[in-house]
Write a protein that holds these residues in place. Structure first.
Motif, PDB file in Angstrom:
ATOM      1  N   THR A 309       0.806  -1.222   0.000  1.00  0.00           N
ATOM      2  CA  THR A 309       0.000   0.000   0.000  1.00  0.00           C
ATOM      3  C   THR A 309       0.841   1.276   0.000  1.00  0.00           C
ATOM      4  O   THR A 309       0.538   2.228  -0.721  1.00  0.00           O
ATOM      5  CB  THR A 309      -0.941   0.011   1.225  1.00  0.00           C
ATOM      6  OG1 THR A 309      -1.774  -1.143   1.174  1.00  0.00           O
ATOM      7  CG2 THR A 309      -1.818   1.249   1.229  1.00  0.00           C
ATOM      8  N   LEU A 310       1.913   1.299   0.800  1.00  0.00           N
ATOM      9  CA  LEU A 310       2.673   2.529   0.994  1.00  0.00           C
ATOM     10  C   LEU A 310       3.995   2.512   0.238  1.00  0.00           C
ATOM     11  O   LEU A 310       4.614   1.457   0.056  1.00  0.00           O
ATOM     12  CB  LEU A 310       2.950   2.751   2.482  1.00  0.00           C
ATOM     13  CG  LEU A 310       1.720   2.802   3.398  1.00  0.00           C
ATOM     14  CD1 LEU A 310       2.152   2.953   4.846  1.00  0.00           C
ATOM     15  CD2 LEU A 310       0.793   3.951   2.997  1.00  0.00           C
ATOM     16  N   GLN A 313       6.912   1.026   2.077  1.00  0.00           N
ATOM     17  CA  GLN A 313       6.853  -0.428   2.169  1.00  0.00           C
ATOM     18  C   GLN A 313       7.509  -1.087   0.966  1.00  0.00           C
ATOM     19  O   GLN A 313       8.109  -2.164   1.092  1.00  0.00           O
ATOM     20  CB  GLN A 313       5.393  -0.891   2.266  1.00  0.00           C
ATOM     21  CG  GLN A 313       4.712  -0.599   3.588  1.00  0.00           C
ATOM     22  CD  GLN A 313       3.255  -1.037   3.566  1.00  0.00           C
ATOM     23  OE1 GLN A 313       2.513  -0.735   2.633  1.00  0.00           O
ATOM     24  NE2 GLN A 313       2.839  -1.761   4.588  1.00  0.00           N
ATOM     25  N   ASN A 377      -0.732  -6.432   1.059  1.00  0.00           N
ATOM     26  CA  ASN A 377      -1.737  -5.651   1.797  1.00  0.00           C
ATOM     27  C   ASN A 377      -3.077  -5.816   1.095  1.00  0.00           C
ATOM     28  O   ASN A 377      -3.133  -6.171  -0.078  1.00  0.00           O
ATOM     29  CB  ASN A 377      -1.370  -4.165   1.839  1.00  0.00           C
ATOM     30  CG  ASN A 377      -0.107  -3.887   2.627  1.00  0.00           C
ATOM     31  OD1 ASN A 377       0.864  -3.397   2.075  1.00  0.00           O
ATOM     32  ND2 ASN A 377      -0.105  -4.192   3.916  1.00  0.00           N
ATOM     33  N   ASP A 409      -3.763  -4.557   8.104  1.00  0.00           N
ATOM     34  CA  ASP A 409      -4.238  -4.007   6.832  1.00  0.00           C
ATOM     35  C   ASP A 409      -5.439  -3.087   7.003  1.00  0.00           C
ATOM     36  O   ASP A 409      -5.609  -2.110   6.271  1.00  0.00           O
ATOM     37  CB  ASP A 409      -4.650  -5.143   5.887  1.00  0.00           C
ATOM     38  CG  ASP A 409      -3.449  -5.895   5.352  1.00  0.00           C
ATOM     39  OD1 ASP A 409      -2.365  -5.318   5.316  1.00  0.00           O
ATOM     40  OD2 ASP A 409      -3.625  -7.063   4.975  1.00  0.00           O
ATOM     41  N   LEU A 412      -4.642   0.560   7.494  1.00  0.00           N
ATOM     42  CA  LEU A 412      -4.200   1.251   6.293  1.00  0.00           C
ATOM     43  C   LEU A 412      -5.374   1.583   5.382  1.00  0.00           C
ATOM     44  O   LEU A 412      -5.481   2.681   4.840  1.00  0.00           O
ATOM     45  CB  LEU A 412      -3.187   0.389   5.535  1.00  0.00           C
ATOM     46  CG  LEU A 412      -1.764   0.362   6.092  1.00  0.00           C
ATOM     47  CD1 LEU A 412      -0.911  -0.622   5.300  1.00  0.00           C
ATOM     48  CD2 LEU A 412      -1.146   1.744   6.046  1.00  0.00           C
ATOM     49  N   ARG A 413      -6.272   0.627   5.223  1.00  0.00           N
ATOM     50  CA  ARG A 413      -7.409   0.860   4.339  1.00  0.00           C
ATOM     51  C   ARG A 413      -8.321   1.933   4.911  1.00  0.00           C
ATOM     52  O   ARG A 413      -8.898   2.734   4.184  1.00  0.00           O
ATOM     53  CB  ARG A 413      -8.193  -0.435   4.129  1.00  0.00           C
ATOM     54  CG  ARG A 413      -7.490  -1.395   3.206  1.00  0.00           C
ATOM     55  CD  ARG A 413      -7.891  -1.235   1.746  1.00  0.00           C
ATOM     56  NE  ARG A 413      -7.677   0.060   1.136  1.00  0.00           N
ATOM     57  CZ  ARG A 413      -6.598   0.402   0.447  1.00  0.00           C
ATOM     58  NH1 ARG A 413      -5.617  -0.437   0.301  1.00  0.00           N
ATOM     59  NH2 ARG A 413      -6.494   1.586  -0.093  1.00  0.00           N
TER      60      ARG A 413
END
Length: 709
Positions: A309-310, A313, A377, A409, A412-413
């Motif tokens: 996601t990032l 990462q 993710n 996860d 993050l979402r």
């Protein structure tokens, strides 16, 4: 502030493009949405013969230009529909050959015209392609050039001055067959006028990633809502909308927007691909799942993409995999273009490389033998997941799509889902700023000028969200219309011919420039607004003349500083009650979108934690099913184990009052509860950035708690 002007850098952004390009503004305006097809008046027998010959021309173009022997899926039907003058909507899976559906017609329009003896040389018009990603547009044009097709170009901000001028010249001379633009360019009044009168007309308007049109789509973009209006204004002969990720509801929205008959104009093929194995595993933390990822990659060698996601990462995980002996590289949107290009080319060449990437990687990557797509993710939606796994196994061989899910996860979402919704007070503030006392005094047709960058900071609203607010005011409430953004600063470097040209030119614009152009250390500066007032001429006359000097190479123009411009098309709200009603309406829509984003995450989790075949559930989401009415694919995690994947979530925590008090102490203002929650949860916003809270210990100190406002 870039999105509204990012593809308007060399003159087309400010001033009258129609005059700049010497276009015939007096050409007859058509009243209908679609120009009459030249084949409408032919007798049935003659039409049938021409249909056969047209398809033969298309097949020849396919073979000679793309090296393919036959069309696949429903490409032939789509192309026949378009060559017959009708519009179409195309829903093909990722890698399904959607681009050929508009590239082939664009290449054969001139031959079809010759066949029917209906147009002269250079009068076969242009196919205009609207696409949201500059990189993807460039990839397509580069691929066409490599195949010897030189009649394609991208009009965007990355072009050099010479490249831009060449595109203008080719467009004027009728030499371009395909022109790619970003949807934001459709706000440009001059560009709209240019397309109304482009030589030969716009034969086909191709709308890529068309799901962005639908407010129910997973990647809704407000500027896409304006594409259908644009199609009417430029009198496009026909339209083709293309996407890989449209649910039945989204496909219906697309057809409705462009008056496409769903029964005959909607073409969609099965999303099911028997060679893809959809797999999933669960863990409590990413640290626990990391050894499983390594084992999976060891047991399944070959070109692979690992999605995270990032951006940070991608770098951290790629470094870890490299230390473990894998050949891995990171990829994300924050990298320099040259670095990204090098990584993409390396991946295309090699068969042992693992790319750890954000969703920025994959668009336009047509590598047939990608063996694994891993989601480390949780994806944002079933649509995103479908699009990303669709990059695997295009050679038809077995490929594995592994999804690792854990409780981390969800945070993050939620950050992504919650980040875009401003408080109701912020929405009211920005609407009040738009319709202030100065706006109230303007007549219909008057111009509102605002810096969206400044408004975003002042009212703590992200750029995309602020664009959505303006789009609602334009499209739902009919109060304003976005027009060409303006530059506030004009500087230039004079060429050898500048002095003689500006002194011999007795037009008002040239006289104003000559009087107000002042040299600084290196560049010359022109105060366009002051010059317009002093000589009592329209600002556009001066801008047009600067563009003219730029095009003739007398100067190299360097405009900067963006102000967004909106025309008033209806009497603005005059009372606080009216402002409140509009605020309530817009904010309710934004709340609904936030909830939809959270629902999409739940749908993604339900896919792999439910007790059903992954492949079938995914297909049914898109209105499809497995072949022969099968209930199971036989090769996903559920079908192979008949055990549900259990999502593992950490036990609930006691509320951290100390961290909560630290947030309150750090942010003493109590004007926006949602802002406090964002700081506590670690969600960036223009206001937190301006306050430099990103690296403060309080930022994200409650990110393991539930987001509650």
């Amino acid at each position: 502030m870039a999105p509204l002007i990012e593809d308007d850098e060399f003159g087309l952004s400010s001033g009258d493009e129609a005059e700049l390009l010497d276009l015939a503004s007096s050409m007859e305006q058509k009243a209908s949405h679609k120009r009459k097809s030249p084949f409408d008046d032919l007798l049935p027998a003659k039409r049938t013969a021409i249909d056969t010959k047209r398809l033969a021309l298309a097949t020849t173009a396919l073979t000679q230009n793309f090296g393919l022997q036959a069309f696949r899926l429903q490409q032939e039907q789509v192309i026949s529909t378009l060559l017959d003058g009708e519009s179409a909507a195309v829903v093909f899976p990722t890698g399904g050959g959607k681009s050929l559906c508009y590239q082939i017609p664009a290449l054969v329009f001139s031959d079809v015209d010759t066949l029917s003896n209906i147009r002269g040389g250079g009068e076969s018009g242009v196919t205009l392609v609207v696409s949201p990603l500059i990189a993807l547009m460039k990839d397509q044009v580069d691929a066409l050039v490599r195949r010897g097709i030189r009649g394609a170009a991208v009009m965007d901000s990355t072009k050099s001055r010479e490249e831009y001028l060449e595109i203008v010249e080719r467009l004027r001379n009728g030499e371009l067959k395909l022109l790619y633009v970003a949807p934001e360019r459709l706000n440009n009044e001059g560009f709209v006028e240019q397309m109304k009168h482009v030589r030969g007309g716009v034969r086909l308007l191709a709308v890529d990633e068309a799901h962005c049109i639908s407010e129910w789509g997973h990647a809704f973009r407000p500027d896409y809502l304006k594409v259908s209006r644009f199609a009417e204004e430029i009198q496009a002969e026909r339209v083709v909308c293309l996407t890989a990720t449209a649910t039945p509801r989204v496909a219906q929205d697309i057809c409705k927007a462009f008056n496409i008959d769903e029964k005959v104009g909607l073409f969609r093929t099965s999303t099911y691909r028997s060679n893809l194995q959809l797999l999933a595993e669960s863990g409590l933390t990413k640290k626990e799942l990391y050894p499983r990822l390594c084992k999976f990659l060891e047991e399944n060698p070959g070109p692979s993409i690992v999605y995270v996601t990032l951006q940070k990462q991608t770098e951290e995980l790629a470094a870890e995999l490299t230390r473990k002996g894998f050949k891995a590289k990171s990829f994300h949107a924050g990298m320099d273009t040259s670095v990204k290009t090098m990584i993409q080319e390396d991946f295309m060449r090699r068969n042992d490389l693992i790319i750890v990437a954000t969703i920025a990687f994959g668009m336009g990557i047509d590598k047939a033998n990608i063996r694994n797509v891993v989601h480390y993710n949780i994806p944002s939606s079933l649509e995103s997941y479908s699009q990303e796994i669709g990059r695997a196994g295009r050679d038809g061989k077995t490929s594995k799509c592994m999804f690792y899910v854990c409780g981390e996860d969800l945070h993050l979402r939620e950050i992504f889902a919650r980040g875009d919704l401003p408080s109701k007070e912020s929405v009211r503030g920005v609407i009040g700023d738009i319709f202030d006392s100065t706006t109230m005094s303007l007549p219909i047709g008057g111009e509102i000028k605002r810096s969206l960058y400044t408004q975003g900071k002042d009212y703590d609203i992200r750029a995309t969200t602020l664009s959505n607010i303006y789009a609602q005011l334009e499209l739902t409430h009919g109060l304003i219309r976005a027009t060409t953004p303006m530059y506030t600063k004009y500087t230039f470097t004079p060429g050898a011919q500048y002095k003689s040209k500006i002194e011999s030119d007795k037009s008002p614009g040239a006289i104003a420039i000559n009087a107000f152009a002042k040299k600084a250390s290196k560049l010359w500066h022109v105060d366009v607004d002051a010059a317009a007032v002093r000589y009592q001429i329209p600002r556009t006359d001066i801008v047009r003349k600067l563009n003219d000097l730029n095009e003739s190479r007398a100067i190299e123009l360097k405009p900067a500083g963006v102000i967004n411009v909106f025309k008033i098309v209806k009497a603005p709200p005059k009372s606080p009650t009216e402002i409140d009603m509009i605020t309530k309406s817009i904010h309710e829509i934004m709340v609904k979108r936030e909830q939809e984003a959270l629902v999409r995450t739940d749908q993604m989790l339900q896919l792999i934690t439910g007790e059903a075949c992954f492949t079938r559930v995914l297909a049914q989401h898109f209105g499809d099913d497995l072949p022969d009415d099968k209930e199971e694919c036989g090769h996903c995690t559920w079908c192979m184990t008949h055990l549900a994947v259990k999502q593992q979530v950490a036990p609930p925590l006691m509320f951290n009052y100390a961290a909560f008090k630290a947030v309150l102490d750090k942010v003493p203002d109590r004007d926006d509860a949602r802002f406090l929650a964002r700081v506590a949860f670690g969600i960036t916003s223009p206001r937190s950035t301006a306050m430099k809270l990103g690296r403060d210990p309080v930022f994200g100190s409650l990110d393991d708690h539930a987001f509650i406002v």
